[in-house]
Motif scaffolding. Structure first.
Motif, PDB file in Angstrom:
ATOM      1  N   SER A   5       0.854  -1.182   0.000  1.00 36.15           N
ATOM      2  CA  SER A   5       0.000   0.000   0.000  1.00 36.15           C
ATOM      3  C   SER A   5       0.893   1.235   0.000  1.00 36.15           C
ATOM      4  CB  SER A   5      -0.911  -0.008   1.231  1.00 36.15           C
ATOM      5  OG  SER A   5      -1.735   1.129   1.232  1.00 36.15           O
ATOM      6  N   ILE A   6       0.786   2.004  -1.073  1.00 37.28           N
ATOM      7  CA  ILE A   6       1.607   3.196  -1.271  1.00 37.28           C
ATOM      8  C   ILE A   6       0.784   4.421  -0.863  1.00 37.28           C
ATOM      9  CG2 ILE A   6       2.866   4.575  -2.967  1.00 37.28           C
ATOM     10  CD1 ILE A   6       2.833   1.930  -4.723  1.00 37.28           C
ATOM     11  N   THR A   7       1.387   5.303  -0.102  1.00 35.51           N
ATOM     12  CA  THR A   7       0.756   6.572   0.263  1.00 35.51           C
ATOM     13  C   THR A   7       1.670   7.703  -0.173  1.00 35.51           C
ATOM     14  OG1 THR A   7      -0.333   5.555   2.172  1.00 35.51           O
ATOM     15  CG2 THR A   7      -0.155   7.961   2.168  1.00 35.51           C
ATOM     16  N   TYR A   8       1.134   8.585  -1.014  1.00 38.15           N
ATOM     17  CA  TYR A   8       1.925   9.723  -1.462  1.00 38.15           C
ATOM     18  C   TYR A   8       2.196  10.664  -0.298  1.00 38.15           C
ATOM     19  CZ  TYR A   8       0.322   8.288  -6.138  1.00 38.15           C
ATOM     20  OH  TYR A   8       0.040   7.604  -7.282  1.00 38.15           O
ATOM     21  N   THR A   9       3.426  11.161  -0.226  1.00 36.75           N
ATOM     22  CA  THR A   9       3.817  12.135   0.784  1.00 36.75           C
ATOM     23  C   THR A   9       4.261  13.441   0.126  1.00 36.75           C
ATOM     24  OG1 THR A   9       6.060  11.242   0.840  1.00 36.75           O
ATOM     25  CG2 THR A   9       4.482  10.369   2.457  1.00 36.75           C
ATOM     26  N   ALA A  10       4.189  13.486  -1.187  1.00 38.74           N
ATOM     27  CA  ALA A  10       4.584  14.666  -1.966  1.00 38.74           C
ATOM     28  C   ALA A  10       3.377  15.144  -2.763  1.00 38.74           C
ATOM     29  CB  ALA A  10       5.730  14.308  -2.905  1.00 38.74           C
ATOM     30  N   PRO A  11       3.412  16.390  -3.214  1.00 40.89           N
ATOM     31  CA  PRO A  11       2.329  16.904  -4.064  1.00 40.89           C
ATOM     32  C   PRO A  11       2.229  16.107  -5.371  1.00 40.89           C
ATOM     33  CG  PRO A  11       3.783  18.682  -3.329  1.00 40.89           C
ATOM     34  CD  PRO A  11       4.434  17.393  -2.942  1.00 40.89           C
ATOM     35  N   LEU A  12       1.021  16.092  -5.955  1.00 38.66           N
ATOM     36  CA  LEU A  12       0.799  15.311  -7.170  1.00 38.66           C
ATOM     37  C   LEU A  12       1.676  15.751  -8.338  1.00 38.66           C
ATOM     38  CD1 LEU A  12      -3.041  14.600  -7.181  1.00 38.66           C
ATOM     39  CD2 LEU A  12      -1.148  13.024  -6.697  1.00 38.66           C
ATOM     40  N   ASP A  13       2.083  17.004  -8.403  1.00 34.32           N
ATOM     41  CA  ASP A  13       2.972  17.406  -9.498  1.00 34.32           C
ATOM     42  C   ASP A  13       4.324  16.711  -9.384  1.00 34.32           C
ATOM     43  OD1 ASP A  13       3.574  19.051  -7.250  1.00 34.32           O
ATOM     44  OD2 ASP A  13       4.309  20.670  -8.529  1.00 34.32           O
ATOM     45  N   GLN A  14       4.804  16.491  -8.172  1.00 34.95           N
ATOM     46  CA  GLN A  14       6.053  15.739  -7.986  1.00 34.95           C
ATOM     47  C   GLN A  14       5.831  14.259  -8.308  1.00 34.95           C
ATOM     48  OE1 GLN A  14       7.972  16.265  -4.164  1.00 34.95           O
ATOM     49  NE2 GLN A  14       9.487  14.681  -4.601  1.00 34.95           N
ATOM     50  N   ILE A  15       4.691  13.713  -7.915  1.00 32.66           N
ATOM     51  CA  ILE A  15       4.351  12.329  -8.251  1.00 32.66           C
ATOM     52  C   ILE A  15       4.308  12.167  -9.764  1.00 32.66           C
ATOM     53  CG2 ILE A  15       2.516  10.576  -8.127  1.00 32.66           C
ATOM     54  CD1 ILE A  15       4.085  11.003  -5.465  1.00 32.66           C
ATOM     55  N   ASP A  16       3.632  13.082 -10.448  1.00 33.02           N
ATOM     56  CA  ASP A  16       3.518  13.003 -11.906  1.00 33.02           C
ATOM     57  C   ASP A  16       4.887  13.099 -12.585  1.00 33.02           C
ATOM     58  OD1 ASP A  16       0.782  12.629 -11.821  1.00 33.02           O
ATOM     59  OD2 ASP A  16       0.323  14.765 -12.091  1.00 33.02           O
ATOM     60  N   ALA A  17       5.795  13.879 -12.036  1.00 37.41           N
ATOM     61  CA  ALA A  17       7.143  13.988 -12.606  1.00 37.41           C
ATOM     62  C   ALA A  17       7.906  12.673 -12.470  1.00 37.41           C
ATOM     63  CB  ALA A  17       7.909  15.123 -11.934  1.00 37.41           C
ATOM     64  N   LEU A  18       7.635  11.941 -11.404  1.00 37.60           N
ATOM     65  CA  LEU A  18       8.311  10.662 -11.164  1.00 37.60           C
ATOM     66  C   LEU A  18       7.596   9.482 -11.819  1.00 37.60           C
ATOM     67  CD1 LEU A  18       9.100  11.168  -7.372  1.00 37.60           C
ATOM     68  CD2 LEU A  18      10.789  11.060  -9.230  1.00 37.60           C
ATOM     69  N   LEU A  19       6.389   9.717 -12.324  1.00 37.56           N
ATOM     70  CA  LEU A  19       5.559   8.624 -12.830  1.00 37.56           C
ATOM     71  C   LEU A  19       6.211   7.797 -13.942  1.00 37.56           C
ATOM     72  CD1 LEU A  19       2.881   7.274 -12.212  1.00 37.56           C
ATOM     73  CD2 LEU A  19       1.799   8.823 -13.832  1.00 37.56           C
ATOM     74  N   PRO A  20       6.858   8.392 -14.945  1.00 35.48           N
ATOM     75  CA  PRO A  20       7.483   7.550 -15.982  1.00 35.48           C
ATOM     76  C   PRO A  20       8.519   6.567 -15.414  1.00 35.48           C
ATOM     77  CG  PRO A  20       7.292   9.797 -16.766  1.00 35.48           C
ATOM     78  CD  PRO A  20       6.942   9.815 -15.306  1.00 35.48           C
ATOM     79  N   SER A  21       9.335   7.007 -14.482  1.00 30.49           N
ATOM     80  CA  SER A  21      10.331   6.091 -13.909  1.00 30.49           C
ATOM     81  C   SER A  21       9.661   5.068 -12.994  1.00 30.49           C
ATOM     82  CB  SER A  21      11.436   6.856 -13.177  1.00 30.49           C
ATOM     83  OG  SER A  21      10.906   7.687 -12.177  1.00 30.49           O
ATOM     84  N   HIS A  22       8.581   5.453 -12.312  1.00 30.33           N
ATOM     85  CA  HIS A  22       7.832   4.501 -11.486  1.00 30.33           C
ATOM     86  C   HIS A  22       7.208   3.417 -12.375  1.00 30.33           C
ATOM     87  CE1 HIS A  22       5.141   2.989  -8.337  1.00 30.33           C
ATOM     88  NE2 HIS A  22       4.139   3.155  -9.196  1.00 30.33           N
ATOM     89  N   VAL A  23       6.628   3.829 -13.502  1.00 34.39           N
ATOM     90  CA  VAL A  23       6.014   2.860 -14.425  1.00 34.39           C
ATOM     91  C   VAL A  23       7.073   1.921 -14.999  1.00 34.39           C
ATOM     92  CG1 VAL A  23       4.779   2.612 -16.626  1.00 34.39           C
ATOM     93  CG2 VAL A  23       3.991   4.274 -14.923  1.00 34.39           C
ATOM     94  N   ALA A  24       8.245   2.425 -15.312  1.00 27.42           N
ATOM     95  CA  ALA A  24       9.336   1.562 -15.796  1.00 27.42           C
ATOM     96  C   ALA A  24       9.724   0.547 -14.720  1.00 27.42           C
ATOM     97  CB  ALA A  24      10.538   2.403 -16.203  1.00 27.42           C
ATOM     98  N   TRP A  25       9.767   0.983 -13.474  1.00 29.17           N
ATOM     99  CA  TRP A  25      10.054   0.086 -12.343  1.00 29.17           C
ATOM    100  C   TRP A  25       8.963  -0.976 -12.228  1.00 29.17           C
ATOM    101  CZ3 TRP A  25       7.063  -0.068  -7.771  1.00 29.17           C
ATOM    102  CH2 TRP A  25       7.604  -0.788  -6.720  1.00 29.17           C
ATOM    103  N   LEU A  26       7.692  -0.553 -12.331  1.00 31.31           N
ATOM    104  CA  LEU A  26       6.583  -1.519 -12.322  1.00 31.31           C
ATOM    105  C   LEU A  26       6.745  -2.539 -13.445  1.00 31.31           C
ATOM    106  CD1 LEU A  26       3.498   0.829 -11.800  1.00 31.31           C
ATOM    107  CD2 LEU A  26       4.304  -0.893 -10.178  1.00 31.31           C
ATOM    108  N   ASP A  27       6.987  -2.043 -14.664  1.00 32.15           N
ATOM    109  CA  ASP A  27       7.115  -2.926 -15.829  1.00 32.15           C
ATOM    110  C   ASP A  27       8.201  -3.976 -15.633  1.00 32.15           C
ATOM    111  OD1 ASP A  27       5.057  -1.562 -17.103  1.00 32.15           O
ATOM    112  OD2 ASP A  27       6.416  -0.388 -18.397  1.00 32.15           O
ATOM    113  N   ALA A  28       9.318  -3.567 -15.058  1.00 35.29           N
ATOM    114  CA  ALA A  28      10.421  -4.514 -14.823  1.00 35.29           C
ATOM    115  C   ALA A  28       9.987  -5.624 -13.867  1.00 35.29           C
ATOM    116  CB  ALA A  28      11.637  -3.777 -14.270  1.00 35.29           C
ATOM    117  N   HIS A  29       9.189  -5.273 -12.863  1.00 29.36           N
ATOM    118  CA  HIS A  29       8.783  -6.285 -11.885  1.00 29.36           C
ATOM    119  C   HIS A  29       7.577  -7.104 -12.344  1.00 29.36           C
ATOM    120  CE1 HIS A  29      11.943  -5.513  -9.139  1.00 29.36           C
ATOM    121  NE2 HIS A  29      11.736  -4.224  -9.282  1.00 29.36           N
ATOM    122  N   TYR A  30       6.800  -6.584 -13.282  1.00 25.44           N
ATOM    123  CA  TYR A  30       5.814  -7.439 -13.954  1.00 25.44           C
ATOM    124  C   TYR A  30       6.553  -8.453 -14.819  1.00 25.44           C
ATOM    125  CZ  TYR A  30       1.481  -5.118 -12.603  1.00 25.44           C
ATOM    126  OH  TYR A  30       0.408  -4.629 -11.889  1.00 25.44           O
ATOM    127  N   ALA A  31       7.580  -8.002 -15.514  1.00 25.37           N
ATOM    128  CA  ALA A  31       8.343  -8.884 -16.405  1.00 25.37           C
ATOM    129  C   ALA A  31       9.037 -10.000 -15.645  1.00 25.37           C
ATOM    130  CB  ALA A  31       9.359  -8.070 -17.207  1.00 25.37           C
TER     131      ALA A  31
END
Length: 97
Positions: A5-31
């Motif tokens: 369970s992930i809880t954001y501790t930063a504003p959504l604009d910071q989350i959105d800036a990190l989202l591409p690298s987070h999705v790449a991390w997700l993709d690697a662990h799905y793979a």
């Protein structure tokens, strides 16, 4: 199995800036078979990941590499459970108590 369970501790604009690298991390662990399902919480305050790993230490190592976590933009609550009943699609992940 684990519920992450992930809880954001930063504003959504910071989350959105990190989202591409987070999705790449997700993709690697799905793979590699670690992640089985994931998605945003509603309302958008974080996310949930259903994961499998040999032990808690292994899943903690995976979590430590998440760009959200590494950049102190989110915290994790890790819940381990024994999946004694599953849908047919997840039968290979069924566990014995």
């Amino acid at each position: 199995m684990f519920v992450l369970s992930i809880t954001y501790t930063a504003p959504l604009d910071q989350i959105d800036a990190l989202l591409p690298s987070h999705v790449a991390w997700l993709d690697a662990h799905y793979a590699d078979g670690t992640f089985l399902a994931s998605g945003r919480k509603v309302p958008r305050t974080g996310g949930i990941i259903i994961a499998t790993a040999d032990n808690r230490t292994a899943i903690e190592a995976v979590v430590a590499q998440d760009p959200f976590f590494r950049n102190q933009a989110a915290t994790y609550e890790i819940t381990e459970f024994v999946a004694t009943k599953t849908s047919p699609a997840l039968e290979s992940h069924r566990q014995q108590p």
